[in-house]
Design an enzyme around this catalytic site. Structure first.
Site, mmCIF file in Angstrom:
data_model
loop_
_atom_site.group_PDB
_atom_site.id
_atom_site.type_symbol
_atom_site.label_atom_id
_atom_site.label_comp_id
_atom_site.label_asym_id
_atom_site.label_seq_id
_atom_site.Cartn_x
_atom_site.Cartn_y
_atom_site.Cartn_z
ATOM 1 N N ASN A 122 21.708 -16.207 -57.629
ATOM 2 C CA ASN A 122 22.380 -17.138 -58.756
ATOM 3 C C ASN A 122 23.729 -17.186 -58.984
ATOM 4 O OD1 ASN A 122 22.354 -14.833 -59.684
ATOM 5 N ND2 ASN A 122 21.457 -15.071 -61.737
ATOM 6 N N GLU A 135 31.201 -1.532 -66.571
ATOM 7 C CA GLU A 135 31.172 -2.312 -65.097
ATOM 8 C C GLU A 135 32.691 -2.140 -64.899
ATOM 9 O OE1 GLU A 135 29.049 -5.890 -65.862
ATOM 10 O OE2 GLU A 135 26.973 -4.893 -65.933
ATOM 11 N N TYR A 168 23.602 -1.842 -61.099
ATOM 12 C CA TYR A 168 22.190 -2.706 -61.382
ATOM 13 C C TYR A 168 21.227 -1.399 -62.031
ATOM 14 C CZ TYR A 168 23.301 -7.458 -60.295
ATOM 15 O OH TYR A 168 23.966 -8.800 -60.072
ATOM 16 N N LYS A 187 29.071 -13.394 -56.297
ATOM 17 C CA LYS A 187 27.920 -12.601 -55.485
ATOM 18 C C LYS A 187 28.129 -13.323 -53.930
ATOM 19 C CE LYS A 187 24.762 -11.938 -59.429
ATOM 20 N NZ LYS A 187 23.525 -12.169 -59.686
ATOM 21 N N HIS A 210 27.648 -12.877 -61.401
ATOM 22 C CA HIS A 210 27.519 -12.257 -62.551
ATOM 23 C C HIS A 210 28.314 -12.116 -63.602
ATOM 24 C CE1 HIS A 210 26.100 -8.080 -64.348
ATOM 25 N NE2 HIS A 210 27.229 -7.921 -64.417
HETATM 26 P P1 CMP Z 1 22.617 -10.747 -62.944
HETATM 27 O O1 CMP Z 1 23.258 -11.666 -64.094
HETATM 28 O O2 CMP Z 1 23.682 -10.539 -61.964
HETATM 29 O O3 CMP Z 1 21.823 -9.820 -63.739
HETATM 30 C C1 CMP Z 1 20.676 -9.110 -63.005
HETATM 31 C C2 CMP Z 1 20.455 -10.022 -61.922
HETATM 32 O O4 CMP Z 1 19.156 -9.631 -61.226
HETATM 33 C C3 CMP Z 1 20.301 -11.527 -62.154
HETATM 34 O O5 CMP Z 1 21.773 -11.950 -62.394
HETATM 35 C C4 CMP Z 1 19.414 -12.188 -60.990
HETATM 36 O O6 CMP Z 1 20.373 -11.944 -59.873
HETATM 37 C C5 CMP Z 1 18.427 -10.853 -60.826
HETATM 38 N N1 CMP Z 1 17.045 -11.246 -61.468
HETATM 39 C C6 CMP Z 1 16.833 -11.357 -62.760
HETATM 40 N N2 CMP Z 1 15.551 -11.724 -62.950
HETATM 41 C C7 CMP Z 1 14.988 -11.851 -61.450
HETATM 42 C C8 CMP Z 1 13.869 -12.159 -60.891
HETATM 43 N N3 CMP Z 1 12.871 -12.470 -61.735
HETATM 44 N N4 CMP Z 1 13.785 -12.152 -59.594
HETATM 45 C C9 CMP Z 1 14.846 -11.886 -58.873
HETATM 46 N N5 CMP Z 1 15.950 -11.512 -59.355
HETATM 47 C C10 CMP Z 1 16.054 -11.341 -60.748
#
Ligand code: CMP
Length: 148
Positions: A112, A126, A49, A9, A115
């Site tokens: 984070n 995807e 998403y 990301k 993904h």
């Molecule tokens: P990812 O693995 O990309 O899958 C969905 C994404 O949503 C996740 O990583 C986070 O980046 C985001 N996400 C999931 N839960 C939350 C949350 N409570 N607040 C903000 N972002 C979230």
């Protein structure tokens, strides 16, 4: 052979973690089948998403994903979906174990770093979205010499 979609990301790219993350997948023994450095627009991020569109964090998530270039990849190997998610660690970095990518490099669920597809079926979807042109073939003799 199973494939998964992995995306570094914008925060992972901007923090200089691209080599580190790719290295972890390589050293584990997975095979890189596709890679692109790309900035996507909101419509594309919303498509990626789409399953999360009802979540309160959806708009912030889309803004984050379009905020800079990402590294989109296809990795291949035995159980790569499940094992790849183990390498990445729990979605919330507060819960990801040290030694995982998020456990080592992230502190906030909304930033984070990486993904990974959560199932083989979503991986296929995807990969089709991000790599509509298809992915690279390995020279089969070399690939089987290393992995089979
Ligand atoms: P990812 O693995 O990309 O899958 C969905 C994404 O949503 C996740 O990583 C986070 O980046 C985001 N996400 C999931 N839960 C939350 C949350 N409570 N607040 C903000 N972002 C979230």
């Amino acid at each position: 052979m199973e494939q998964t979609f992995i995306m570094i990301k914008p925060d992972g790219v901007q923090r200089g973690l691209v080599g580190e993350i790719i290295g972890r997948f390589e050293k584990k023994g997975f095979t890189l089948r596709g890679l692109k450095f790309i900035t996507v627009d909101s419509a594309f991020a919303e498509k990626h998403y789409a399953d999360l569109s009802a979540k309160p964090f959806f708009c912030g998530l889309v803004e984050y994903i379009v905020s800079g270039p990402v590294v989109a990849m296809v990795w291949e190997g035995k159980n790569v979906v499940t094992t790849g998610r183990k390498l990445i660690g729990a979605t919330n970095p507060a819960e990801s174990a040290p030694g995982t990518i998020r456990g080592d490099f992230a502190i906030d669920i909304s930033r984070n770093v990486v993904h990974g597809s959560d199932s083989a079926e979503n991986g296929r979807k995807e990969i089709t979205l991000w790599f509509p042109e298809g992915v690279a073939e390995w020279q089969s003799s070399l690939h089987s010499w290393i992995y089979e």
